[in-house]
Write a protein that holds these residues in place. Structure first.
Motif, PDB file in Angstrom:
ATOM      1  N   THR A 351      -6.221  -3.879  -8.257  1.00 20.25           N
ATOM      2  CA  THR A 351      -5.114  -4.263  -7.844  1.00 20.25           C
ATOM      3  C   THR A 351      -4.854  -3.514  -6.373  1.00 20.25           C
ATOM      4  O   THR A 351      -5.280  -2.414  -6.236  1.00 20.25           O
ATOM      5  N   LEU A 352      -3.599  -3.982  -5.928  1.00 22.04           N
ATOM      6  CA  LEU A 352      -3.351  -3.069  -4.662  1.00 22.04           C
ATOM      7  C   LEU A 352      -2.669  -1.763  -5.073  1.00 22.04           C
ATOM      8  O   LEU A 352      -3.197  -0.727  -4.253  1.00 22.04           O
ATOM      9  N   PRO A 353      -2.158  -1.487  -6.212  1.00 20.74           N
ATOM     10  CA  PRO A 353      -1.594  -0.122  -6.519  1.00 20.74           C
ATOM     11  C   PRO A 353      -2.932   0.794  -6.748  1.00 20.74           C
ATOM     12  O   PRO A 353      -2.944   1.913  -6.350  1.00 20.74           O
ATOM     13  N   ALA A 354      -3.901   0.317  -7.326  1.00 24.77           N
ATOM     14  CA  ALA A 354      -5.225   0.860  -7.573  1.00 24.77           C
ATOM     15  C   ALA A 354      -5.838   1.173  -6.429  1.00 24.77           C
ATOM     16  O   ALA A 354      -6.570   2.325  -6.023  1.00 24.77           O
ATOM     17  N   TRP A 355      -6.210   0.240  -5.320  1.00 26.86           N
ATOM     18  CA  TRP A 355      -6.653   0.525  -3.955  1.00 26.86           C
ATOM     19  C   TRP A 355      -5.799   1.549  -3.358  1.00 26.86           C
ATOM     20  O   TRP A 355      -6.492   2.455  -2.649  1.00 26.86           O
ATOM     21  N   LEU A 356      -4.483   1.640  -3.271  1.00 26.75           N
ATOM     22  CA  LEU A 356      -3.676   2.775  -2.691  1.00 26.75           C
ATOM     23  C   LEU A 356      -3.907   4.161  -3.308  1.00 26.75           C
ATOM     24  O   LEU A 356      -3.978   4.927  -2.583  1.00 26.75           O
ATOM     25  N   MET A 357      -4.156   4.054  -4.644  1.00 21.75           N
ATOM     26  CA  MET A 357      -4.631   5.167  -5.263  1.00 21.75           C
ATOM     27  C   MET A 357      -5.968   5.904  -4.995  1.00 21.75           C
ATOM     28  O   MET A 357      -5.983   7.015  -4.896  1.00 21.75           O
ATOM     29  N   ILE A 358      -6.749   4.805  -4.639  1.00 19.27           N
ATOM     30  CA  ILE A 358      -8.311   5.474  -4.009  1.00 19.27           C
ATOM     31  C   ILE A 358      -8.081   5.922  -3.021  1.00 19.27           C
ATOM     32  O   ILE A 358      -8.696   6.979  -2.543  1.00 19.27           O
ATOM     33  N   MET A 359      -7.311   5.508  -2.084  1.00 20.50           N
ATOM     34  CA  MET A 359      -6.981   6.019  -0.830  1.00 20.50           C
ATOM     35  C   MET A 359      -6.456   7.261  -0.756  1.00 20.50           C
ATOM     36  O   MET A 359      -6.734   8.280  -0.101  1.00 20.50           O
ATOM     37  N   PHE A 360      -5.119   7.519  -1.523  1.00 22.55           N
ATOM     38  CA  PHE A 360      -4.830   8.697  -1.807  1.00 22.55           C
ATOM     39  C   PHE A 360      -5.510   9.733  -2.374  1.00 22.55           C
ATOM     40  O   PHE A 360      -5.572  10.802  -1.850  1.00 22.55           O
ATOM     41  N   ILE A 361      -6.179   9.490  -3.242  1.00 21.49           N
ATOM     42  CA  ILE A 361      -7.681  10.403  -3.860  1.00 21.49           C
ATOM     43  C   ILE A 361      -8.447  10.926  -2.699  1.00 21.49           C
ATOM     44  O   ILE A 361      -8.721  12.023  -2.463  1.00 21.49           O
ATOM     45  N   PHE A 362      -8.822  10.022  -1.886  1.00 19.49           N
ATOM     46  CA  PHE A 362      -9.783  10.202  -0.686  1.00 19.49           C
ATOM     47  C   PHE A 362      -9.162  11.346   0.227  1.00 19.49           C
ATOM     48  O   PHE A 362      -9.622  12.335   0.742  1.00 19.49           O
ATOM     49  N   VAL A 363      -7.736  11.114   0.669  1.00 18.97           N
ATOM     50  CA  VAL A 363      -7.074  11.903   1.549  1.00 18.97           C
ATOM     51  C   VAL A 363      -6.928  13.126   0.831  1.00 18.97           C
ATOM     52  O   VAL A 363      -7.178  14.255   1.496  1.00 18.97           O
TER      53      VAL A 363
END
Length: 636
Positions: A351-363
């Protein structure tokens, strides 16, 4: 002696006087009445008069005194018939032959749920016949009650048969004050046109054999609950081997009716034609008129309407329902959601929140890795770790736990992505369907309703849905829902599910329609009979046994499954025929492999030749050959 004691003594003497006078002038068999009314809690005494006779009043007072001893509520009322109105326009069924005399009679009475009794006292059967003509819908309209007629003179007509013909009253007996005889009429006996007169009367078991009594029934084709054209799979089932195509009815309604007929030994008489493809359940208009099968019940043209209908208010109180044998829901049928494009399958894995969370973890991981003292490109190393890209890192001891956690996170994410990719290649993915009434409201689709209305619910969502009701312009709205995708329709969920699986699918067998998970309401399903039908308690007894045994659900599932299998067999599914691989095609694969290996060998030989040639030229020019190894140089 005080006043109270004197009053009781006078009342007792007066009662004994009335009892002696009445018993002497009307020698009826009181024990027969006791047995007949033993299940009642209230008894009304109706005195029919057209002159100022006292005999009927004396008999009524005596009967009231006798029944008051067994704790039964007694009411007495008089009906005065004017003498010039006593001349009847017709006559009751005449006594062509005298009543059959039976010394001892055990009568099987029809099952009833009533506890009310009525005793009509009149001088002769002519007054009773006139009473029937003047008041056709009074006492005798409650046909499940217990009745008795006490006449001052012997009957000269078959008045009990006339009461049966007009009002379907069977729990009734007649007694004569002249002869003291007890008369009984048995409408379900083999000889239905004669009285029975007996000296000993006692009721037997509840009637279960109606001796081929003609039962008028309304039933029409309504798949899948009532069908006359049976699926092939059902025809091969030995349970239904005795069914006759185009004559008998299959489905839960048809099988339930068949078992009622067989269990009670009735003769089925279907009203109208059985080939009608659409059931007209009918409705009641404000002026009292009705249409469809509902009108047949209200007009007493049939005893039973055997097309199951919802247990709800149809605008009339002149029908009664059998016990429910099934239930169903009113749900909205909407177009199936669009398929997800293959290029977007991976994006739909999270889901969109999951993708945003993955990007946040990468940063966050990139920042942590940079702060831990790495001298290289921090973001690229973290990106490679999270995505499984090989990268050369010589970690310090303090960096190892962080790298291990990144690698574990990589395993989880890559596993989920690969699983989603596999699922997308093996199943069809759709966008989110309309699954709630709120979603249906937000979709903006107009609604083509059936008989169901939204007036019982005053919520905001229901008000919005009610405003979007439209009158259908075509008979088959489901075609518009499936192919135009511009409207929604209300249907019975259980019945429509098998239709959606067979009639509305695409070339790959995927559904074109969707049933909203949140339905509007749930209804019980039952048959209907006329008000005060004497058959209702008997029908209920049989239906309860069939329902509790699980047969009603089995009949429904059998027809539904058989229809589904037959429909799938008839569907022409386009399948591409695959040819087996030939030996020549296998050889061609190995030829391509050998060609690739040969080209690889040629390239390798070319590289070796060029390397040797380069080294020779280097030796001639510098006088030595260099071999580059880690931190080492060898000179000749």
């Amino acid at each position: 002696m005080n006043v109270v004691t004197l009053t009781l003594w006078i009342t007792s003497l007066f009662s004994k006087f009335l009892m002696s006078v009445s018993n002497h002038s009307c020698p009826i068999k009181l024990d027969h009445l006791y047995i007949h009314f033993k299940a009642t809690t209230t008894i009304s005494l109706e005195i029919l008069k057209y002159r100022n006779e006292d005999d009927e009043q004396l008999v009524a007072n005596w009967l009231a005194a006798q029944f008051s001893k067994i704790q039964v509520t007694i009411t007495i009322q008089e009906t005065h018939l004017k003498s010039h109105l006593v001349k009847t326009t017709g006559t009751a069924v005449p006594l062509i032959a005298g009543p059959i005399k039976v010394e001892k009679m055990i009568v099987s009475t029809i099952r009833t749920d009533s506890t009310s009794g009525h005793i009509i006292i009149a001088r002769n059967d002519k007054l009773v016949l006139k009473y029937l003509q003047m008041h056709p819908r009074t006492i005798f309209s409650k046909s499940r009650d217990f009745f008795a007629i006490v006449l001052m003179h012997d009957p000269i007509s078959n008045i009990l048969a006339e009461i049966w013909i007009q009002n379907q009253v069977s729990n009734i007996l007649l007694q004569s004050c002249t002869s003291g005889n007890t008369y009984i009429y048995l409408p379900f006996n083999i000889n239905r046109t004669s009285y029975i007169v007996t000296n000993e009367y006692s009721p037997g078991r509840s009637l279960s054999n109606f001796n081929q009594f003609r039962l008028h029934v309304s039933i029409q084709n309504r798949p899948p609950t009532a069908i006359t054209k049976f699926p092939r799979v059902l025809q091969k089932n030995p349970i239904y081997a005795n069914l006759v195509q185009r004559k008998d009815f299959a489905g839960v309604d048809g099988f339930l009716l068949t078992n009622l007929i067989e269990h009670l030994n009735l003769k089925l008489d279907i009203f109208g034609e059985t080939g009608v493809e659409k059931v007209e359940f009918g409705r009641v208009f404000p002026n009292g008129t009705a249409t469809g099968t509902l009108a047949l019940i209200l007009n007493h043209q049939v005893h039973l309407s055997a097309n199951g209908r919802f247990l709800m208010d149809y605008g009339t109180t002149m029908v009664e329902y059998t016990v429910p044998y099934s239930s169903d829901q009113i749900c909205a049928v909407v177009p199936k959601a669009e398929k997800v494009a293959e290029l977007l399958i991976l994006l739909k894995s999270f889901t969109l929140p999951a993708w945003l969370m993955i990007m946040f973890i990468f940063v966050i991981c990139s920042v942590i890795w940079y702060l831990m003292g790495t001298s290289r490109s921090a973001w690229w190393e973290v990106y490679s770790l999270l995505h499984g890209i090989p990268v050369k890192i010589s970690p310090l001891t303090k960096q190892i736990p962080f790298l291990v956690s990144c690698m574990g996170f990589n395993i989880i994410i890559i596993g989920l992505v690969e699983g989603t990719l596999y699922r997308s290649l093996t199943t069809v993915s759709y966008y989110n369907d309309i699954n709630t009434l709120e979603d249906l409201d937000q979709s903006g689709l107009p609604i083509a309703p059936t008989f169901f209305t939204f007036t019982a619910d005053t919520s905001k969502v229901m008000k919005n849905l009610k405003q979007r009701k439209v009158r259908p312009t075509r008979e088959n709205i489901l075609d518009i829902v499936a192919y135009n995708r511009s409207i929604a329709k209300l249907e019975r969920k259980r019945d429509i599910m098998w239709v959606l699986k067979t009639n509305f699918v695409d070339d790959q067998g995927e559904p074109l329609l969707h049933i909203v998970d949140e339905c509007f309401t749930t209804f019980y399903i039952s048959f209907i009979v006329p008000k005060n039908s004497i058959f209702l308690p008997t029908f209920n007894d049989v239906i309860i046994k069939l329902f509790e045994s699980g047969l009603t659900n089995k009949w429904y599932e059998d027809v539904q499954f058989s229809s589904f299998v037959a429909k799938m067999d008839d569907m022409k599914v386009k399948t591409e025929t695959s040819e087996s691989i030939s030996f020549d095609e296998i050889k061609a694969v190995f030829y391509v492999l050998l060609l690739g290996l040969a080209l690889s060998l040629a390239v390798f030989c070319l590289e070796v030749f060029l390397e040797i040639n380069w080294n020779c030229n280097y030796y001639r020019k510098y006088g030595y050959i260099s071999v580059k190894l880690p931190n080492l140089y060898f000179k000749k």
